[in-house]
Motif scaffolding. Structure first.
Motif, PDB file in Angstrom:
ATOM      1  N   UNK A  53      25.905  46.182  66.553  1.00 56.14           N
ATOM      2  CA  UNK A  53      25.943  47.606  66.882  1.00 56.14           C
ATOM      3  C   UNK A  53      25.201  47.877  68.180  1.00 56.14           C
ATOM      4  N   UNK A  54      24.050  47.261  68.345  1.00 60.24           N
ATOM      5  CA  UNK A  54      23.273  47.491  69.568  1.00 60.24           C
ATOM      6  C   UNK A  54      24.048  47.081  70.806  1.00 60.24           C
ATOM      7  N   UNK A  55      24.682  45.929  70.764  1.00 58.78           N
ATOM      8  CA  UNK A  55      25.458  45.467  71.921  1.00 58.78           C
ATOM      9  C   UNK A  55      26.562  46.458  72.271  1.00 58.78           C
ATOM     10  N   UNK A  56      27.294  46.913  71.261  1.00 57.59           N
ATOM     11  CA  UNK A  56      28.390  47.855  71.506  1.00 57.59           C
ATOM     12  C   UNK A  56      27.871  49.206  71.966  1.00 57.59           C
ATOM     13  N   UNK A  57      26.834  49.708  71.326  1.00 56.84           N
ATOM     14  CA  UNK A  57      26.288  51.023  71.667  1.00 56.84           C
ATOM     15  C   UNK A  57      25.757  51.043  73.089  1.00 56.84           C
ATOM     16  N   UNK A  58      25.055  49.978  73.451  1.00 53.45           N
ATOM     17  CA  UNK A  58      24.522  49.898  74.823  1.00 53.45           C
ATOM     18  C   UNK A  58      25.655  49.904  75.850  1.00 53.45           C
ATOM     19  N   UNK A  59      26.728  49.176  75.553  1.00 57.03           N
ATOM     20  CA  UNK A  59      27.834  49.079  76.505  1.00 57.03           C
ATOM     21  C   UNK A  59      28.563  50.411  76.638  1.00 57.03           C
ATOM     22  N   UNK A  60      28.773  51.114  75.540  1.00 52.89           N
ATOM     23  CA  UNK A  60      29.404  52.442  75.606  1.00 52.89           C
ATOM     24  C   UNK A  60      28.559  53.389  76.438  1.00 52.89           C
ATOM     25  N   UNK A  61      27.258  53.364  76.207  1.00 57.74           N
ATOM     26  CA  UNK A  61      26.352  54.221  76.973  1.00 57.74           C
ATOM     27  C   UNK A  61      26.381  53.861  78.455  1.00 57.74           C
ATOM     28  N   UNK A  62      26.354  52.585  78.756  1.00 54.06           N
ATOM     29  CA  UNK A  62      26.355  52.150  80.160  1.00 54.06           C
ATOM     30  C   UNK A  62      27.636  52.572  80.877  1.00 54.06           C
ATOM     31  N   UNK A  63      28.761  52.359  80.240  1.00 50.74           N
ATOM     32  CA  UNK A  63      30.039  52.666  80.872  1.00 50.74           C
ATOM     33  C   UNK A  63      30.207  54.155  81.149  1.00 50.74           C
ATOM     34  N   UNK A  78      23.185  56.995  77.645  1.00 45.92           N
ATOM     35  CA  UNK A  78      21.995  56.224  77.307  1.00 45.92           C
ATOM     36  C   UNK A  78      22.044  55.801  75.849  1.00 45.92           C
ATOM     37  N   UNK A  79      21.372  54.680  75.562  1.00 46.82           N
ATOM     38  CA  UNK A  79      21.236  54.177  74.198  1.00 46.82           C
ATOM     39  C   UNK A  79      19.771  54.269  73.782  1.00 46.82           C
ATOM     40  N   UNK A  80      19.532  54.566  72.535  1.00 44.71           N
ATOM     41  CA  UNK A  80      18.157  54.546  72.026  1.00 44.71           C
ATOM     42  C   UNK A  80      18.199  54.229  70.543  1.00 44.71           C
ATOM     43  N   UNK A  81      17.178  53.555  70.091  1.00 44.89           N
ATOM     44  CA  UNK A  81      17.049  53.200  68.694  1.00 44.89           C
ATOM     45  C   UNK A  81      16.023  54.113  68.029  1.00 44.89           C
ATOM     46  N   UNK A  82      16.257  54.439  66.772  1.00 46.00           N
ATOM     47  CA  UNK A  82      15.218  55.105  65.996  1.00 46.00           C
ATOM     48  C   UNK A  82      15.102  54.387  64.662  1.00 46.00           C
ATOM     49  N   UNK A  83      13.921  54.395  64.095  1.00 44.41           N
ATOM     50  CA  UNK A  83      13.670  53.688  62.848  1.00 44.41           C
ATOM     51  C   UNK A  83      14.297  54.428  61.675  1.00 44.41           C
ATOM     52  N   UNK A  84      14.733  53.694  60.646  1.00 41.40           N
ATOM     53  CA  UNK A  84      15.312  54.358  59.471  1.00 41.40           C
ATOM     54  C   UNK A  84      14.364  55.410  58.893  1.00 41.40           C
ATOM     55  N   UNK A  85      14.895  56.613  58.714  1.00 41.47           N
ATOM     56  CA  UNK A  85      14.098  57.691  58.143  1.00 41.47           C
ATOM     57  C   UNK A  85      13.110  58.340  59.091  1.00 41.47           C
ATOM     58  N   UNK A 123      24.732  53.325  62.578  1.00 42.74           N
ATOM     59  CA  UNK A 123      23.955  52.096  62.400  1.00 42.74           C
ATOM     60  C   UNK A 123      24.802  50.836  62.424  1.00 42.74           C
ATOM     61  N   UNK A 124      26.126  50.974  62.634  1.00 36.82           N
ATOM     62  CA  UNK A 124      26.993  49.805  62.563  1.00 36.82           C
ATOM     63  C   UNK A 124      28.189  49.965  63.490  1.00 36.82           C
ATOM     64  N   UNK A 125      28.857  48.829  63.786  1.00 36.82           N
ATOM     65  CA  UNK A 125      30.079  48.820  64.584  1.00 36.82           C
ATOM     66  C   UNK A 125      30.962  47.713  64.044  1.00 36.82           C
ATOM     67  N   UNK A 126      32.194  48.049  63.619  1.00 32.83           N
ATOM     68  CA  UNK A 126      33.089  47.084  62.994  1.00 32.83           C
ATOM     69  C   UNK A 126      34.477  47.118  63.627  1.00 32.83           C
ATOM     70  N   UNK A 127      34.546  47.386  64.936  1.00 32.56           N
ATOM     71  CA  UNK A 127      35.811  47.547  65.640  1.00 32.56           C
ATOM     72  C   UNK A 127      35.868  46.628  66.855  1.00 32.56           C
ATOM     73  N   UNK A 128      37.059  46.364  67.411  1.00 27.64           N
ATOM     74  CA  UNK A 128      37.151  45.544  68.628  1.00 27.64           C
ATOM     75  C   UNK A 128      36.395  46.223  69.773  1.00 27.64           C
ATOM     76  N   UNK A 131      18.201  51.567  62.952  1.00 29.63           N
ATOM     77  CA  UNK A 131      18.074  50.195  62.512  1.00 29.63           C
ATOM     78  C   UNK A 131      18.212  49.185  63.634  1.00 29.63           C
ATOM     79  N   UNK A 132      18.438  47.919  63.251  1.00 27.19           N
ATOM     80  CA  UNK A 132      18.365  46.818  64.208  1.00 27.19           C
ATOM     81  C   UNK A 132      19.572  45.892  64.156  1.00 27.19           C
ATOM     82  N   UNK A 133      20.745  46.398  63.850  1.00 24.07           N
ATOM     83  CA  UNK A 133      21.947  45.574  63.825  1.00 24.07           C
ATOM     84  C   UNK A 133      22.309  45.154  65.251  1.00 24.07           C
ATOM     85  N   UNK A 134      22.339  43.840  65.505  1.00 24.42           N
ATOM     86  CA  UNK A 134      22.557  43.334  66.867  1.00 24.42           C
ATOM     87  C   UNK A 134      23.959  43.646  67.384  1.00 24.42           C
TER      88      UNK A 134
END
Length: 251
Positions: free
Chosen positions: A189-199, A203-210, A155-160, A184-187
């Motif tokens: 994290x979403x940016x980083x996750x999408x880019x990792x998936x694209x490269x 694929x990236x996908x979101x799911x709601x908490x719980x 749900x988070x990304x705290x790295x370069x 969740x909806x952390x912006x």
């Protein structure tokens, strides 16, 4: 007692490239040629050999905020094995990080009971994300024994982000897609996750908490891909399904 280095014979020069007197120095390949050679070697390592057993790296953020989702993943991991069993077979390697600097990986596991017992014995601990270590471990294992896909749940990304993208690029050369499932909806994290998936061609996908049903569908789809490739994911796909979400993004 150390010996003095032997002096070369007089009257001729020795080329380090050949060890022969008077040899023409070796011409080094250009940077472009070296890169092309590296890419060719990396692609030759592709783990998608016909009939090979599917191998999936299942990576989880086990920092303190993740305890509810960790418990949920424990309950849902059996669905990955069941989905894969209908197609072929699947080995899973659990990778998780927690605390200040702890990132661990299990052996390859082919039994759902074993994986469930292992996961139930792990408690989440506060700390920062270590996604770079997850991607590095996936690359190491892809070269050593073959990996068909990586699943990451967090749900988070705290790295370069550039460091993460570099590691994702290495997995792309090895043809290992990464499925980034974000709770969740952390912006950031979403940016980083999408880019990792694209490269990586994943694929990236979101799911709601719980949301166990959403995560279950995504994990089943990823397991189907790891066990049977794109064709298996296509057969599982239906409008609005987790498999359809993944297929819509994969290269």
């Amino acid at each position: 007692m150390s010996r003095e280095p032997t002096k070369p014979r007089s009257g001729s020069e020795v080329s380090p490239a050949s060890g022969k007197p008077g040899a023409v120095p070796e011409i080094k390949p250009s940077a472009a040629e070296e890169i092309a050679a590296f890419v060719a070697r990396a692609r030759a390592m592709s783990p998608h050999a016909p009939g090979a057993k599917g191998r999936l790296v299942f990576a989880l953020d086990a920092t303190m905020s993740r305890q509810p989702t960790w418990d949920m993943a424990c309950a849902l991991q059996a669905d990955m094995f069941r989905e894969a069993a209908a197609i072929g077979s699947l080995d899973i390697r659990l990778v998780y990080y927690r605390g200040l600097n702890e990132c661990r990986a299990s052996n390859w596991i082919s039994d759902t009971g074993h994986l469930a017992r292992l996961m139930s014995g792990i408690a989440c601990q506060g700390g920062n994300t270590q996604i770079g270590k997850v991607l590095a471990e996936a690359r190491r294992e892809a070269v050593a024994s073959g990996v068909r896909a990586v699943v990451f749940v967090g749900d988070a990304m705290e790295e370069p982000i550039d460091d993460l993208c570099a590691r994702a690029g290495e997995l792309s050369l090895l043809k290992v897609p990464v499925f980034m499932f974000q709770e969740g909806h952390d912006d950031v994290a979403e940016h980083a996750f999408r880019e990792i998936a694209r490269l990586t061609g994943g694929a990236w996908s979101r799911f709601d908490p719980g949301a166990a049903a959403q995560l279950r569908e995504l994990l089943r789809a990823a397991a189907a891909y790891a066990a049977g490739g794109r064709g298996a994911l296509l057969r599982l796909s239906r409008p609005g399904s987790g498999a359809a979400q993944l297929l819509g993004q994969m290269k």
